[in-house]
Scaffold this active site. Structure first.
Site, PDB file in Angstrom:
ATOM      1  N   ASP A 153       0.834  -1.199   0.000  1.00 29.60           N
ATOM      2  CA  ASP A 153       0.000   0.000   0.000  1.00 29.60           C
ATOM      3  C   ASP A 153       0.875   1.258   0.000  1.00 29.60           C
ATOM      4  OD1 ASP A 153      -2.315   1.447  -0.013  1.00 29.60           O
ATOM      5  OD2 ASP A 153      -3.230   0.383   1.661  1.00 29.60           O
ATOM      6  N   ASP A 159       2.505   5.037 -15.981  1.00 36.81           N
ATOM      7  CA  ASP A 159       3.498   4.773 -17.033  1.00 36.81           C
ATOM      8  C   ASP A 159       4.632   3.854 -16.576  1.00 36.81           C
ATOM      9  OD1 ASP A 159       2.039   6.280 -18.805  1.00 36.81           O
ATOM     10  OD2 ASP A 159       3.255   8.095 -18.580  1.00 36.81           O
TER      11      ASP A 159
HETATM   12  C1  GLA Z   1      -6.088   1.080   1.925  1.00 33.97           C
HETATM   13  C2  GLA Z   1      -6.277   0.054   0.820  1.00 33.97           C
HETATM   14  C3  GLA Z   1      -7.314  -0.963   1.219  1.00 33.97           C
HETATM   15  C4  GLA Z   1      -6.886  -1.642   2.499  1.00 33.97           C
HETATM   16  C5  GLA Z   1      -6.670  -0.594   3.585  1.00 33.97           C
HETATM   17  C6  GLA Z   1      -6.054  -1.186   4.840  1.00 33.97           C
HETATM   18  O1  GLA Z   1      -7.228   1.861   2.117  1.00 33.97           O
HETATM   19  O2  GLA Z   1      -6.650   0.681  -0.370  1.00 33.97           O
HETATM   20  O3  GLA Z   1      -7.481  -1.932   0.201  1.00 33.97           O
HETATM   21  O4  GLA Z   1      -5.714  -2.366   2.258  1.00 33.97           O
HETATM   22  O5  GLA Z   1      -5.768   0.422   3.135  1.00 33.97           O
HETATM   23  O6  GLA Z   1      -5.787  -0.231   5.820  1.00 33.97           O
END
Ligand code: GLA
Length: 527
Positions: A145, A201
């Site tokens: 993430d 990209d």
């Molecule tokens: C972000 C991601 C989600 C999930 C949450 C967890 O919002 O986009 O898919 O993984 O974090 O905190």
């Protein structure tokens, strides 16, 4: 002409260059949209058992991915991440083993920044150590993430993401068994079209799939689940050109037990994601899913489409107030037709087969992938669909009719407007008319573009403006389409700015980013 300033697109190591790591989009389970931080060992063992018993593993759903909140709030003295031992009393390696013994893979969530979105330790400056930890635990898939990433020295934030995700890509690629790499970086830029595309990209050269937009509505969330699905669908349709074997655009989880969805909406969600060749990651309580939901999630024909080795993403052929019509090619030469009724009532649409890049003179065999019924299409097909329902046909050409031409809308992804061949060539609201459907012939830097309303005419860049001329009668009709979205002639780039014009190619001009039919071969380099 202003040249484009960007990082070179030449990858050193590239997922699209190594499609063997993930030859088709991943399928499986993730806890997030259904349970958020309320995850534990039992949820995962129960889910694995249920996926096995209910035939989901056999259908191809072979991954169980832990999302955020699986860890302790601090690292161990040696800097290692630690699992929350209240939630996972037997530990993550034990869980990996449990799922592997049943035929699944275990995946995990981390964050490129200082902390995860849920506030747990992020991987920033612990990248090698964390990669090694995950591999040692028996994990082979990482969703990385992008919360809590900050740019230093005033450099653009997107450069910071590029450097962090590249670092991970290098680390993962140097492992004896590289982890599958799901990159969430683009999702942090989707509110600014040009920044978003600049991040996109480099994405396909850096990982195997990418979350590119907002989170799909979580089970406990307020708002419309269907609108959330449609919002991510709108982002996805702008990214057709990025997908190819080894890299998949990820519009987020399937949520088939969301109480806010009708049966038709749940099935549409699945059919659209399958038509895109998107990851099929279910976020639901699988042991309690009704049998009819399990049955549609196991639809073999739609899963085969999703997993098709060509990995084309279905692209828009036409759109009007009610309908979206999409098509793509499949590896065996079949053509897909996917139709969604976005409107609020039952409606009817007639689709000429020529709009699908097929030959009007041929008779095609078409299989409805929901019912299995086989029909024949000649000239056109008439479809009546309930509100928010989706139909998918797999169309098989007869011998002698196997040629298909990439055909469909050319639209500016920022404005959503369609290139329209009226008396002058312009950008207008899309309205499912033949003057907005373009066939794209040739490849690489030798494309010609003709509207279906008059296929003797070609799009031309002449004397600084855009027009239609007789095909083959002169200069200005040759175009190149680039990964950046630009459609370039010798005189400049097609631009949507109060009409269709020619401008100096520039990555910071949102009006130059075009969505084209699927199957168009991109030119090398940048515009
Ligand atoms: C972000 C991601 C989600 C999930 C949450 C967890 O919002 O986009 O898919 O993984 O974090 O905190």
């Amino acid at each position: 002409m202003a040249s484009l300033l960007m990082t070179p697109l030449l990858p050193v190591m590239a997922s699209v260059e190594n499609p063997g790591l993930l030859p088709s989009p991943p399928m499986g389970f993730n806890n997030w949209a259904r349970f958020e931080c309320d995850l534990n060992e039992t949820l995962f063992t129960e889910t694995a058992d249920s996926m096995l018993n209910r035939g989901l593993l056999d259908a191809g759903y072979n991954r169980l991915n832990l999302d955020d909140c699986w860890m302790q709030t601090s690292r161990a003295a040696n800097g290692s991440l630690q699992w929350n031992s209240t939630l996972f009393p037997n530990g993550i390696p034990w869980l990996a083993n449990y799922v592997q013994e049943r035929g699944f893979h275990l995946g995990i969530y981390e964050d490129a920044g200082n902390a995860t979105c849920g506030g747990y330790p992020g991987s920033f400056q612990h990248e090698e150590q964390d990669a090694e930890t995950f591999a040692n635990w028996g994990i082979d898939y990482l969703k990385l993430d992008g919360c809590n990433v900050y740019a230093e020295d005033g450099r653009p934030l997107r450069d910071e993401y590029h450097s962090l995700y590249s670092k991970w890509h290098t680390i993962l690629n140097e492992m004896s068994q590289p982890l599958i790499f799901s990159e969430s970086a683009p999702a942090y830029f989707c509110t600014n079209e040009t920044d978003w595309m600049r991040v996109m990209d480099w994405i396909p050269f850096n990982g195997d799939l990418a979350r590119h937009s907002d989170d799909i509505l979580v089970y406990s969330g307020e708002g419309s689940a269907w609108e959330s699905i449609m919002a991510n669908y709108e982002f996805q349709i702008q990214l057709v050109r990025y997908q190819q074997p080894g890299y998949y655009n990820d519009p987020d989880f399937l949520i088939p037990d969301h109480p806010g969805l009708t049966e038709d909406e749940k099935k549409s969600h699945f059919a659209l994601w399958a038509s895109f060749g998107a990851p099929l990651i279910i976020s639901a309580y699988i042991p309690d899913l009704p049998e009819e939901v399990i049955t549609f999630l196991k639809n073999k024909d739609l899963i085969t489409v999703d997993q098709d080795p060509l990995a084309e993403q279905a692209a828009l052929v036409t759109r009007n107030a009610d309908f979206d019509v999409l098509t793509r090619s499949l590896a065996n030469g079949d053509r897909l037709l996917t139709v969604l009724n976005r409107g609020n009532k039952t409606a009817k649409i007639t689709i000429p087969v020529a709009q699908l890049g097929l030959d009007s003179g041929c008779q095609y065999r078409a299989r409805d992938l929901w019912t299995g019924a086989v029909e024949t299409f000649k000239h056109s097909v008439e479809i009546t669909l309930d509100s928010h329902a989706t139909i998918v046909y797999r169309i098989t050409p007869p011998r002698g009719c196997t040629k298909t031409t990439p055909t469909g809308m050319i639209f500016n992804t920022a404005s959503g407007k369609c290139l329209t061949a009226s008396s002058t060539v312009t950008f207008k609201a899309c309205d499912a008319i033949d003057s907005q459907v373009w066939s794209v012939s040739g490849s690489g830097s030798q494309l010609t573009l003709s509207p279906l309303s008059d296929n003797s005419k070609c799009l031309a860049a002449k004397d600084g403006s855009i027009s239609l001329v007789e095909c083959g009668t002169g200069s200005g009709t040759i175009w190149s389409h680039f990964l950046t979205g630009h459609l370039k002639s010798d005189d400049g780039c097609l631009t949507d700015s109060s009409g269709a014009s020619l401008g100096s190619c520039d990555q910071s001009v949102a009006g130059q980013i075009m969505g084209l039919p699927s199957g168009v071969q991109l030119a090398a380099g940048i515009a």
